[in-house]
Design an enzyme around this catalytic site. Structure first.
Site, short mmCIF file in Angstrom:
data_model
loop_
_atom_site.label_atom_id
_atom_site.label_comp_id
_atom_site.label_asym_id
_atom_site.label_seq_id
_atom_site.Cartn_x
_atom_site.Cartn_y
_atom_site.Cartn_z
N TYR A 440 75.11 -85.36 56.28
CA TYR A 440 75.71 -86.70 56.26
C TYR A 440 74.75 -87.80 55.80
O TYR A 440 73.58 -87.54 55.61
CB TYR A 440 76.43 -87.04 57.57
N GLU A 441 75.28 -88.96 55.58
CA GLU A 441 74.53 -90.09 54.98
C GLU A 441 73.95 -89.72 53.61
O GLU A 441 72.85 -90.14 53.27
CB GLU A 441 73.40 -90.56 55.90
#
Lengths: 600, 600
Positions: A440-441
Site C-alpha cells: 500500500y501507499e
C-alpha cells in the site's frame, strides 16, 4: 504470546549521539526537545506501546473487525479503550503545530514514537496514522476555515481521518477514477462513487471520521489532471464544530485479508454525500501526494517496526529454546541441549535483523530530522538539501525498508521452526502484517519508479549527488578509525556500484526508458544498502567516540561496532550483484510476448 | 478465485527432450514409460489436479479442518470425495512397486505428477504425500510380514500414513524425545507419549491411519542412538488385514496455523498404544531418514508448486488488469490504460518466476530420474553417481527451492497489488501455504548444514566434484552454441564462485566449524543457482536442437532460450555476492554475547 519492549535506548542514541539533536537547539521547536524531554517521551511512549497496545495485537488479529447490519463497524475488543488512552496522553499531537493543539516538537521524535506504536500494534497505529496523513493534506492545502474547523479535533484524535483514493478499477493509476463531485449551490459538492481498500473507513474509536476523497468534477479532464480533493465528514460539522447529521457516506462491506485484521478495510459508498473542496479543482493529486509522501515514510517505519518486534521475539526464542549442540562442542554441558543461539545460521538471521533494524531506525530518524530541517533550517541551501534528501530517501525507506522488513520478519519466524507457523505464537502475524507495507501507499515497484524516474533526474541529479558526497565524506572520515576502516572500504565500494549504476541509467534510460524500469527495483535496493551503510558509518563513529570518552555502557557501543562490521560483511556484497543485474537492461526481460506467459 | 492448469507441456519437454527418458528404455520399469504413456499420465493427472483438486483449495483454506469432541477430525468439504477419486484413479500408485499393487513406473513421472497435485492443492496433496513417505520407510526397513500387511492398502490409499517425530520439547534435535516404548510379552510395544505437529494425524479420508512413531525403549541410550521406529495403527489390523478395534492413540487437539489449513496438524496422544518395531531397536533414526529424504524432495516440489500456481495467477492478472501506460508510450491507445504486463518491474517478477519454476522443475525431474538410476542403472559406478547427486541435491532442492518458491509466491502476490492481500483472491494463500515448506522436514538452516556438514565432505567431496564436472562439461558444450554462449559464460562464472566457496570451506571449516555453519545458507543458495544454471544450459541445448530440427512449436522453444538468457542475467550475479558473504566467515557473526540481543 509475543512480547515487545520499545528500543528507546537505541532511539535515544541515534537522536542524541548520531543526529546530535542538541546542535539544532536554536531552531524553532527544537529548543523544547532537550535530552531529558526526549528521554521522557521515548520512555513513556515505549511504555504505552508495550503495556497497552502490544497485548491487544494478537487478540486483535484473531478477532478482527466486525461490520454490523447497519453498516457500523467495531474494532477488536480493547481498541476503543486503548484509543481513548492514546488521545488522553496526546500521543498523536507530538509533532503537530502548537497553534492547532499540537506540541510542536520535532518530527524526529514523532518518528521514533511512531515506530514503537507500529511495532506494538500496527493495526492500531494505523488509525491515528491515517488521521495524521489527512491532517498533513489539510494543513498544506485546506483553507484557514477548514483548518480551524477540522484540524484541532483531528490532531487531538477526537476525530480520525482517512484517505480515499482506490476504486475497483484503479489503484496506482488514479487517472481512471470515476467518483463524481457535482457542485452545489451552497459551494459544497455532491460526491457519488465507490472507494475500496479504505483503511479505518468506519469504526467505533472516534466521534467523527473525516474522509479525504479524490473525485472528478463534471467537466474535469479525463486524466490525473482532472482530479480534485474533497473533505467528506461522516457526520456533518456545524460552523461551531458541533457534530450534526449523518452524511451520505457508508461502509458497504469490509475485506477479509491476509493481515492487519485489527484495522478495518472498507468499501465506502458515497451517495451524493456532501463534500468540500480542498484547494483548487483539478489540483487534487498534488494535495494527495503531500499526504502520500508523509504516509510513505510512515509505511517505511512499519517495515522497520514489524522487523523489530519479530526480531525481539526471535532473539528471545533463540535464548530460551534448546535444540542441538554448538558446532564447537556443548556450550552448556549440564543441559541436555544448547540454546538455538549457539547455531551460526540462527545467529546469521539475528545479526541480519539487528543490522537492518538499527540501520533503518537511524535512517528513518535522520529523515525525520530532515523533515524538520526542510522547514526550519536557517539557510535556503540547507532547507533545499534537506528537501532533496527526503525526496530521494522516501521511496528507499518505503520500498527497501518494507521489502527487507518482510524478509526479516520471515527469518525471525524461521527461528521458531514449526512453532513459528502456529497462530497463537504470534510470529506468523508479524509476517502477515509486514506484507501489506510492501503493497500500500504505492507498491514497491511504484516506489522504485518514483526513485529512478522522478527523484533521480530531478534538478539534474542534485539529490543523488548530494547523497554520494555525503557517503564519500563519511567513508573518508571513517577510513582513519581502525575499527571502521573495513566498513568504510566496503560501503565505499557499494557507493561506487551505486554511482556506476546511476551512470548506466543516465546513459541507457534516455535511449530506452524500459532500461530504467527494468533496473528500478535493483537500483532502489542498492540505494537502500548504501543508505544503511552511511548510517552504520555514522553510528560506528558515534560509538567509537563514546568508547574513547570512557562510557560505562561499553556493551552497547561495542555491539554497535560489531554490528557495523557485520553490515559491511553481509549487506554490502549485494550492491555489486544488483548493479550487474541492472546493467543487463530490459532487452531480455521484455522480449517474450504475452502468449509466452499463458499457462502452458 | 485463482485458476490452475498443469504445466504438462513443460514436464513433457523435460522428460522427453532434456532427460531423454527413451534412452533408458532398457532399464527395469522404464520400458513401460513410453512417450505416449508419459503424455497420457501427465495430461490425466493435470486434469485431475486442475478440475478436482484446485477448486477445493481456496474453500479448504477458508473452512479448515474440524476436530469434534470425540477426537475425530473431518477434512474440509469435498476432500473426502476427491480423495476417493484420487485412490480410484490410482494416482498414489504410479511409482510404487508392482508387487505391492503399484504401477512400477519411473519416479521421474511420479515427481511430475506430485508437482501438479501440490500446485492445485497442497493441503490435499499432503495426505497421500505423507502416506508415500511412510511407505518408503516400511519398504526399506519393515519385515516382509509388515510389508505384506500394510503396504498394499497404503499404496492403494485405502489407508494413509503419518510421520511422528516432533514432541513439544524437540523438533530438530530428536535425541531429546521422551515417548516411551515398553516391550510386551507378545512382541509388540506399549507406546506412550505426546507427539505434536503431526500432519494428517487424524481425518476422515481413509479407513485406517498407519502412524510411524519414534520412541525410546526403556534401556535405550539417551541420545539419537536410542531411538526406535514403530508402526502404530489407528485401528488394529488382524493377520488377515482386517481392521479391528481402536488402538490407544488419539488426536488431542489441532493447531491453528498460518496456512495449509486443509491439512490437519494434530497433537497425537499415545496412551500405551500398541506398536510394532520396524527394523531393529535403536536404529529408528536411520529408518526415519529414509522417509525424510524422500519427503524432503517432496517438500522441494511444494516450493516449486506454490511458485508455479502463483506464477500462473500473477501472469493472468498482469494480462487482465489495466493500470498506467507503457514507458515507451501507450501500448493499447484505444484503451484507457495498458495491461500491467507492459511494466518492466512486473515483467521482472514474471521472468524471475518463470526462470525459477521451469529451472526447478527440470532439477526436480532430473532428481526423480536419479532416484531411479540409483537403483536400476546398469553399473555400480552409475548407481553410485546417481546416489551421490541425489544426496547432494536433496538439501538444495528442499532449501533453495522452498526459499525461492516463497519469494516467487510473494512477488506474484505483489503483482496483484492490494487485491493480492484480499483473501478471496487466493494469492495470499499461496504465500501462506508456501511458507511452511521452508520450515518442515528440517528447517532450511538444517538443510544447509546437511549440505555443508554432511553431503559436501562425504567420500572426500566426491559428489560435489561430480557436480562441478557436470557443470563444466555442459558449459564447454554450450559455449559453441551462439544463443547459449552468454549463459554458459555466466554459469561457468557462478560455478567458479561455487568452487572457490567450496575451497574456502575446506580450508576454514577444519580450523573452526562455525565457519561452515556461518556460510552454509549462502553455500546452499550458490549451489541452487549453479544447479538451476545447469538445468538452463540443458534446456537451452534441447531447445536449440528442436529449433534446428525445424519444430513447428517455435514459440515454446524460443521462450526457453530467452528465459535461459534471463536466468543468466538475473540469477547468476548473486553467486559472487554470496561467496563474498561466505568468505567473511563466522568471527563477526558469532562475536556478540547473548546480552547484546536482549531487548534494549
Amino acid at each position: 504470546m509475543p512480547t515487545y519492549k520499545a528500543p528507546a535506548r537505541d532511539a535515544r542514541f541515534i537522536i542524541n549521539e548520531v543526529l546530535d539533536l542538541a546542535s539544532y537547539g536554536n531552531l524553532p521547536g527544537f529548543a523544547d526537545a532537550t535530552a531529558d524531554l526526549v528521554e521522557t517521551v521515548l520512555d513513556e511512549a515505549g511504555k504505552f506501546a508495550a503495556e497497552v497496545l502490544a497485548p491487544l495485537n494478537l487478540p486483535g488479529d484473531q478477532q478482527g473487525c466486525t461490520r454490523h447490519p447497519d453498516g457500523s463497524v467495531t474494532a477488536p475488543e480493547g481498541f476503543k479503550a486503548a484509543y481513548a488512552q492514546f488521545t488522553e496522553s496526546g500521543w498523536g499531537t507530538l509533532s503537530q503545530p502548537a497553534a492547532l493543539g499540537g506540541q510542536g516538537l520535532p518530527h524526529v521524535l514523532g518518528f521514533a514514537v511512531e515506530e514503537f506504536l507500529c511495532a506494538a500494534n500496527q493495526s492500531f497505529a494505523m488509525y491515528p496514522g491515517l488521521t495524521s496523513g489527512a491532517v498533513s493534506a489539510i494543513l498544506a492545502k485546506g483553507s484557514p476555515e477548514q483548518q480551524a474547523l477540522y484540524l484541532p479535533k483531528m490532531i487531538a484524535g477526537t476525530w480520525t481521518g482517512t484517505m480515499n483514493l482506490t476504486e475497483p478499477q484503479c489503484g496506482t493509476d488514479l487517472g481512471l477514477i470515476r467518483t463524481r463531485a457535482v457542485p452545489q449551490a451552497d459551494g459544497s459538492y455532491a460526491i457519488t462513487g465507490t472507494k475500496i481498500f479504505i483503511s479505518a473507513g468506519e469504526h467505533d474509536l472516534s466521534e467523527n471520521i473525516i474522509h479525504l476523497v479524490l473525485a472528478k468534477t463534471p467537466d474535469a479532464p479525463d486524466s490525473t489532471k482532472g482530479i480534485s480533493l474533497f473533505i467528506v465528514p461522516k457526520f456533518m460539522v456545524g460552523a461551531d464544530g458541533a457534530v450534526g447529521a449523518r452524511n451520505a457516506v457508508s461502509c458497504g462491506a469490509i475485506e477479509h485479508k491476509m493481515g492487519i485484521h485489527g484495522n478495518v478495510t472498507c468499501v465506502m459508498n458515497y451517495d451524493e454525500a456532501t463534500g468540500y473542496l480542498v484547494g483548487e479543482e483539478n489540483k487534487g493529486l498534488a494535495a494527495m501526494f503531500i499526504m502520500m509522501n508523509a504516509a510513505r515514510l510512515g509505511v517505511g517505519l512499519q517495515g522497520l517496526a514489524q522487523a523489530e518486534v519479530a526480531y525481539q521475539n526471535g532473539a528471545n526464542y533463540a535464548q530460551d529454546r534448546r535444540q542441538g549442540r554448538a558446532l564447537t562442542g556443548p556450550a552448556e554441558p549440564s543441559e541436555k541441549a544448547d540454546p538455538l543461539f549457539v547455531h551460526p545460521d540462527v545467529r546469521r538471521m539475528l545479526m541480519d535483523a539487528k543490522a537492518f533494524t538499527e540501520g533503518t531506525r537511524a535512517l528513518a530518524l535522520w529523515c525525520g530530522l530532515l523533515v524538520d530541517l526542510a522547514h526550519v533550517a536557517p539557510t535556503e541551501e540547507e532547507r533545499q538539501a534537506a528537501d532533496d534528501l527526503i525526496g530521494l530517501l522516501t521511496p528507499v525507506i518505503k520500498g527497501y525498508g518494507t521489502d527487507k522488513g518482510y524478509d526479516v520478519a520471515t527469518n525471525m519466524q524461521q527461528i521458531w521452526g514449526g512453532h513459528g507457523y502456529i497462530a497463537e505464537n504470534g510470529m506468523e502475524q508479524f509476517v502477515r502484517d509486514a506484507r501489506i507495507a510492501m503493497i500500500y501507499e504505492g507498491a514497491n515497484g511504484v516506489q522504485a519508479m518514483d526513485l529512478v524516474g522522478r527523484k533521480l533526474p530531478a534538478h539534474m541529479g542534485r539529490a543523488i549527488q548530494l547523497f554520494f558526497a555525503e557517503v564519500d565524506r563519511e567513508c573518508a572520515e571513517a577510513a582513519g578509525e581502525p575499527r571502521l576502516a573495513d566498513l568504510a572500504e566496503r560501503v565505499g565500494k557499494a557507493n561506487s556500484e551505486l554511482k556506476a549504476a546511476t551512470m548506466w541509467l543516465m546513459q541507457n534510460a534516455m535511449a530506452n526508458p524500459e532500461n530504467a524500469g527494468a533496473g528500478a527495483h535493483h537500483y532502489m535496493h542498492i540505494t537502500g544498502i548504501v543508505a544503511l551503510g552511511l548510517m552504520w558509518l555514522r553510528m560506528g563513529k558515534a560509538a567509537a567516540k563514546a568508547l574513547s570518552a570512557g562510557t560505562t555502557d561499553t556493551a552497547f557501543y561495542e555491539a554497535k561496532l560489531v554490528t557495523s562490521r557485520y553490515f559491511g560483511e553481509r549487506y554490502t556484497p549485494d550492491a555489486g550483484a544488483l548493479r550487474r543485474k541492472l546493467e543487463a537492461g530490459s532487452a531480455t526481460m521484455m522480449e517474450l510476448p504475452a502468449e509466452a506467459f499463458a499457462t502452458a
